[in-house]
Scaffold this active site. Sequence first.
Site, mmCIF file in Angstrom:
data_model
loop_
_atom_site.group_PDB
_atom_site.id
_atom_site.type_symbol
_atom_site.label_atom_id
_atom_site.label_comp_id
_atom_site.label_asym_id
_atom_site.label_seq_id
_atom_site.Cartn_x
_atom_site.Cartn_y
_atom_site.Cartn_z
ATOM 1 C CG PHE A 11 0.247 -6.289 -2.640
ATOM 2 C CD1 PHE A 11 1.581 -6.447 -2.308
ATOM 3 C CD2 PHE A 11 -0.547 -5.514 -1.827
ATOM 4 C CE1 PHE A 11 2.118 -5.847 -1.188
ATOM 5 C CE2 PHE A 11 -0.029 -4.899 -0.706
ATOM 6 C CZ PHE A 11 1.299 -5.064 -0.376
ATOM 7 C CB VAL A 43 -4.042 -2.509 -8.087
ATOM 8 C CG1 VAL A 43 -4.886 -1.479 -8.818
ATOM 9 C CG2 VAL A 43 -4.927 -3.555 -7.421
ATOM 10 C CG ASP A 45 2.678 -3.793 -10.979
ATOM 11 O OD1 ASP A 45 3.512 -2.914 -11.255
ATOM 12 O OD2 ASP A 45 2.545 -4.277 -9.838
ATOM 13 C CB ALA A 67 -7.888 -6.405 -2.205
ATOM 14 C CB VAL A 68 -5.946 -0.845 -3.203
ATOM 15 C CG1 VAL A 68 -4.902 0.173 -2.764
ATOM 16 C CG2 VAL A 68 -5.671 -1.322 -4.625
ATOM 17 C CB ILE A 69 -5.360 -3.062 2.346
ATOM 18 C CG1 ILE A 69 -6.267 -4.231 1.932
ATOM 19 C CG2 ILE A 69 -5.427 -2.808 3.843
ATOM 20 C CD1 ILE A 69 -5.861 -5.561 2.478
ATOM 21 C CB THR A 73 1.626 7.007 2.854
ATOM 22 O OG1 THR A 73 1.574 5.886 1.960
ATOM 23 C CG2 THR A 73 2.832 6.883 3.780
ATOM 24 C CG HIS A 75 1.328 3.445 -1.967
ATOM 25 N ND1 HIS A 75 2.220 3.801 -2.951
ATOM 26 C CD2 HIS A 75 1.045 2.136 -2.169
ATOM 27 C CE1 HIS A 75 2.467 2.756 -3.712
ATOM 28 N NE2 HIS A 75 1.763 1.727 -3.261
ATOM 29 N NE ARG A 115 -16.096 -2.538 0.808
ATOM 30 C CZ ARG A 115 -15.539 -1.634 1.579
ATOM 31 N NH1 ARG A 115 -14.238 -1.476 1.601
ATOM 32 N NH2 ARG A 115 -16.279 -0.858 2.334
#
Length: 134
Positions: A11, A43, A45, A67-69, A73, A75, A115
Amino acid sequence: MIKIGAVVAEFNFDITSMMLELAKEHAKFLDAEITEVMPVPGVYDMPLAIKKLLEDGNVDAVITLGAVIEGDTEHDEIVVQHAARKIIDLSLDYNKPVTLGISGPGMTRLEAHKRVEYGKRAVEAAVKLVKRLQ
């Protein structure tokens, strides 16, 4: 030579693929090598893949790249909190470094691109920990 496994989120692959390339280059600079790369959907997983690499015993440490964007929400916050907690647990369970190269939560795509060096930081931490724990 220190052998490192990398668990990489698919992702946001445009970002995580750059993180992986920087991590590989930095590993060579530090006289280490990323010997195994295990892609996972996201991430959240990562823990099962990390466990597999640690159980196989072919690596001295594992780095996580993701990378969690931020979305509409919360989430992104839930994903990072739960993944980070389990990553720490796996490191302690297997007595091997598992380092956090995950950017986010709460960032935009542009901030995530800025980043990508988190991949280098994860390798740096893994190599330092392996050396200090020997």
